[in-house]
Design a protein around this motif. Sequence first.
Motif, PDB file in Angstrom:
ATOM      1  N   SER A 481       1.128  -3.422 -39.939  1.00 56.34           N
ATOM      2  CA  SER A 481       1.880  -4.653 -40.236  1.00 56.34           C
ATOM      3  C   SER A 481       1.011  -5.853 -39.888  1.00 56.34           C
ATOM      4  O   SER A 481       0.184  -5.796 -38.977  1.00 56.34           O
ATOM      5  CB  SER A 481       3.186  -4.692 -39.432  1.00 56.34           C
ATOM      6  OG  SER A 481       2.921  -4.931 -38.061  1.00 56.34           O
ATOM      7  N   GLY A 574       3.838  -8.401 -43.902  1.00 53.77           N
ATOM      8  CA  GLY A 574       3.568  -7.319 -44.826  1.00 53.77           C
ATOM      9  C   GLY A 574       3.400  -6.018 -44.055  1.00 53.77           C
ATOM     10  O   GLY A 574       2.790  -5.992 -42.974  1.00 53.77           O
ATOM     11  N   GLY A 576       2.407  -1.819 -44.540  1.00 55.85           N
ATOM     12  CA  GLY A 576       1.899  -0.733 -45.371  1.00 55.85           C
ATOM     13  C   GLY A 576       2.089   0.606 -44.694  1.00 55.85           C
ATOM     14  O   GLY A 576       1.857   0.733 -43.476  1.00 55.85           O
ATOM     15  N   GLU A 609      -1.132  -2.240 -46.616  1.00 59.26           N
ATOM     16  CA  GLU A 609      -0.598  -3.458 -45.980  1.00 59.26           C
ATOM     17  C   GLU A 609      -1.257  -4.687 -46.594  1.00 59.26           C
ATOM     18  O   GLU A 609      -0.593  -5.701 -46.865  1.00 59.26           O
ATOM     19  CB  GLU A 609      -0.839  -3.403 -44.471  1.00 59.26           C
ATOM     20  CG  GLU A 609      -0.335  -4.617 -43.696  1.00 59.26           C
ATOM     21  CD  GLU A 609      -1.344  -5.755 -43.690  1.00 59.26           C
ATOM     22  OE1 GLU A 609      -0.910  -6.919 -43.919  1.00 59.26           O
ATOM     23  OE2 GLU A 609      -2.545  -5.491 -43.501  1.00 59.26           O
ATOM     24  N   THR A 612       0.291  -5.875 -49.946  1.00 56.46           N
ATOM     25  CA  THR A 612       1.630  -6.480 -50.003  1.00 56.46           C
ATOM     26  C   THR A 612       1.553  -7.948 -50.400  1.00 56.46           C
ATOM     27  O   THR A 612       2.437  -8.457 -51.105  1.00 56.46           O
ATOM     28  CB  THR A 612       2.333  -6.349 -48.638  1.00 56.46           C
ATOM     29  OG1 THR A 612       1.524  -6.969 -47.617  1.00 56.46           O
ATOM     30  CG2 THR A 612       2.563  -4.885 -48.279  1.00 56.46           C
ATOM     31  N   VAL A 617       5.361  -8.550 -52.027  1.00 56.19           N
ATOM     32  CA  VAL A 617       6.455  -7.742 -51.460  1.00 56.19           C
ATOM     33  C   VAL A 617       6.212  -7.575 -49.963  1.00 56.19           C
ATOM     34  O   VAL A 617       5.101  -7.818 -49.461  1.00 56.19           O
ATOM     35  CB  VAL A 617       6.543  -6.359 -52.143  1.00 56.19           C
ATOM     36  CG1 VAL A 617       6.904  -6.523 -53.621  1.00 56.19           C
ATOM     37  CG2 VAL A 617       5.243  -5.575 -51.977  1.00 56.19           C
ATOM     38  N   SER A 618       7.235  -7.124 -49.267  1.00 60.30           N
ATOM     39  CA  SER A 618       7.126  -6.978 -47.806  1.00 60.30           C
ATOM     40  C   SER A 618       6.606  -5.606 -47.396  1.00 60.30           C
ATOM     41  O   SER A 618       5.924  -5.473 -46.381  1.00 60.30           O
ATOM     42  CB  SER A 618       8.493  -7.206 -47.151  1.00 60.30           C
ATOM     43  OG  SER A 618       8.941  -8.523 -47.366  1.00 60.30           O
ATOM     44  N   VAL A 619       6.935  -4.552 -48.162  1.00 64.16           N
ATOM     45  CA  VAL A 619       6.561  -3.190 -47.766  1.00 64.16           C
ATOM     46  C   VAL A 619       5.989  -2.461 -48.974  1.00 64.16           C
ATOM     47  O   VAL A 619       6.558  -2.514 -50.070  1.00 64.16           O
ATOM     48  CB  VAL A 619       7.771  -2.400 -47.221  1.00 64.16           C
ATOM     49  CG1 VAL A 619       7.324  -1.008 -46.756  1.00 64.16           C
ATOM     50  CG2 VAL A 619       8.449  -3.144 -46.080  1.00 64.16           C
ATOM     51  N   LEU A 620       4.869  -1.802 -48.754  1.00 62.91           N
ATOM     52  CA  LEU A 620       4.282  -0.918 -49.754  1.00 62.91           C
ATOM     53  C   LEU A 620       4.034   0.447 -49.121  1.00 62.91           C
ATOM     54  O   LEU A 620       3.615   0.531 -47.949  1.00 62.91           O
ATOM     55  CB  LEU A 620       2.966  -1.480 -50.279  1.00 62.91           C
ATOM     56  CG  LEU A 620       3.024  -2.559 -51.362  1.00 62.91           C
ATOM     57  CD1 LEU A 620       1.617  -2.987 -51.747  1.00 62.91           C
ATOM     58  CD2 LEU A 620       3.782  -2.064 -52.587  1.00 62.91           C
ATOM     59  N   GLU A 653       7.192   0.371 -53.810  1.00 66.67           N
ATOM     60  CA  GLU A 653       7.960  -0.481 -52.897  1.00 66.67           C
ATOM     61  C   GLU A 653       9.298   0.189 -52.606  1.00 66.67           C
ATOM     62  O   GLU A 653      10.049   0.518 -53.532  1.00 66.67           O
ATOM     63  CB  GLU A 653       8.213  -1.854 -53.511  1.00 66.67           C
ATOM     64  CG  GLU A 653       9.024  -2.754 -52.571  1.00 66.67           C
ATOM     65  CD  GLU A 653       9.529  -4.023 -53.233  1.00 66.67           C
ATOM     66  OE1 GLU A 653       9.994  -4.914 -52.500  1.00 66.67           O
ATOM     67  OE2 GLU A 653       9.492  -4.119 -54.482  1.00 66.67           O
TER      68      GLU A 653
END
Length: 730
Positions: A481, A574, A576, A609, A612, A617-620, A653
């Motif tokens: 993160s 972000g 990952g 991460e 992102t 986007v916030s999460v991959l 995502e």
Amino acid sequence: MSKVYAKKGRWLQWGGGIAIVVALLLDLVGWMPMPFLERLEWQTYDTRVRATLSEEADPSLAIIDIDERSLYEVGQWPWPRTVVAELVEMLFETYDAGLLGVDIVFAEPEGRVLESYWETLVSDYPELEERSPPESGDAVLADTLANYPVVLGHYFQASAAVDDPPPVGALPSPVAVSEGDSLAVPEPERFTSNLPKLQQSAMGGGFFDNPRVDDDGVFRRVPLLQRWEGELYPSLPLAMLMAMIGGPTIDPQVGEGAGVAQLEALDVGGFKIPVDNQGAALVPWYGERGHFAYISAVDVINERVEPEALAGKTLILGASAPGLMDLRSTPVGSVFPGPEVNMTLLAGMLHQSFKAQPPWVAGAELVSLVLLGALMTFLYPRLSAPVLLAVSAGLLGMTLGGNLWAWQQGLVLPLASFAVLLVLQMLWHLALNFLRESQHKRWVAERFGQYVPPKLVDDMVDSGESLGLAGEERELTVLFSDVRGFTAFSESIPPAELTLVMNRLLTPLTGAIHAHDGTIDKYMGDAIMAFWGAPIHDAAHAEHALEGAFAMLEALEDINQIFTQEGKPALAMGVGLNTGPMSVGNMGSSFRMAYTVMGDNVNLGSRLEGLTKAYGVSVLVSESTAQQAPNWCFRKLDKVRVKGRSAPLWVLEPLGKWKALTQSQREWQAAFEQAVALYQAASLSEAQAAFNALEDQQDSPTQLYLQRIAYFQQTPPPADWDGVWTHVDK
């Protein structure tokens, strides 16, 4: 824990278990007696007796009771012998009794008393000089006894003091016992019996004392034979049985116990009575006091008993009045009349209902203790506390069940030694298990407490896994993160406040990871690296990692609310996630070590991460993570090549758990993936129309695809285009 410690603990458990078995064996062979074991065995025996009492009494047996009412109406004991003679005569003439045993001794002659009283009467009444003294009560009783089947009682004294008088009275005729000289029966030092004229008139006689009373004063076992001056004499119940069947020769039955010939039973005219090596039988208790019919002696004398009530019955005359001191302590009652003890023995002989304890029982107990003790000693150290308790309960249940089954078959098997073995082994191994787990928990906390939350440390201990710090390869899920724009954020606050803000930021984010069983690998400024699946195995590590990632986003929202209230800018983050084989363990140098993960799959998590921000986007997550989280809904964002990898991969995502999504959200996800599929197939016009048809035109990935399609419409991709987008940045 170290192998050395585990080995020492195992030897300690084995040593303690073996010591328990050896101590019990030493008690069994008599080399190191433990009185508490003997008393416990008595208690378990008494409990089994009370639990299996019979409800029905033999109607052919009854006790003629010299009770308190008889003493009140007839007078205090001893009664005149003429009264006793009258009672005996009435039992046979009026009530037609079958056989009478007398649990009383007539040791002193009554004639001397009458003669002394006669002289006094003559001096007071001279007219009596011409008359002869009245007939002696002893003579009357002797004449009465000669006419009926009566067996008198006497008692032996196991040891005699120097000032004790010589034996009193005359013993009955001894019994014939084949090979009786070899029997190790009690040999008393004194006796008190009936007057010779009374004993000679009676049909026989037997003793009613018990030299085999246990140390706690309880009647459990009674000898059937005692030896006096080389001759064998029967107990009162045995003498009554022999009178009923014609006085046969007693045939001892010898069995093998521990390689030695030992007395096992007495065969009396076909009636087999189990005894121990000293000729004592276990009293076959039928019920509590009053199990057999009691008839007051005064009611017989005054003919207040129905004529047929005693017809043909076998009777014992004795006393239950407390003042006459013929009360015993037994397993079925602490105050039990002696006549009923003898009646119980006689009933056991007639019904062949004795419990047996053959000589082989001691050998079987020794072998069983060794086998059961060995099983527990070497099995218990391998069991967890709950399993150990369950196994112990099962073994105890099997022991109790088998013992009770044997009891119902007439066998008395030892119980106390096995119960003590089971309890001590269980407590010993439970205590060492507790100590071992405490040591293990401390060891785990010392080595992993700096990496994982306390809850996970407890889980690691409870799991029973063999944990170590050495490197190993496992399938894990790694998380990276990073807070976006934190550099600009940090420049907006004084340097002195930065440390406090960092702590305020990282603490709730770390709490979110710990709450979902994640392990913190390291902090890198405002970035966090964590992983799931180590040090404790976690089959759902991918799902837990996703839950942790979303919990971090929720925690960041709460932090932003506080920051904005303080006039600080809101932050974005972000995250990952990637799942795959990784190397995990304690790595570093001799100066500093860290429990961490390494490998290409770890690097991919970091790359995700970084992506992102590109996709907004916030999460991959990688496709491997998505495959291990079937409860989650993902949308395929793009097929890409990341820096450092030549093979393309899908990035996805997570939108949330399937069950939390509405129908419209599910339809939107399907429509987005259909648009991506058209793009991958180079159907750019159809893909453009599909993206434009999506309701959420502000969606960053949608806008990204529309920009790409517009670019490719101006600059068409090559004919062999595979739809993969190559990222050159980390």
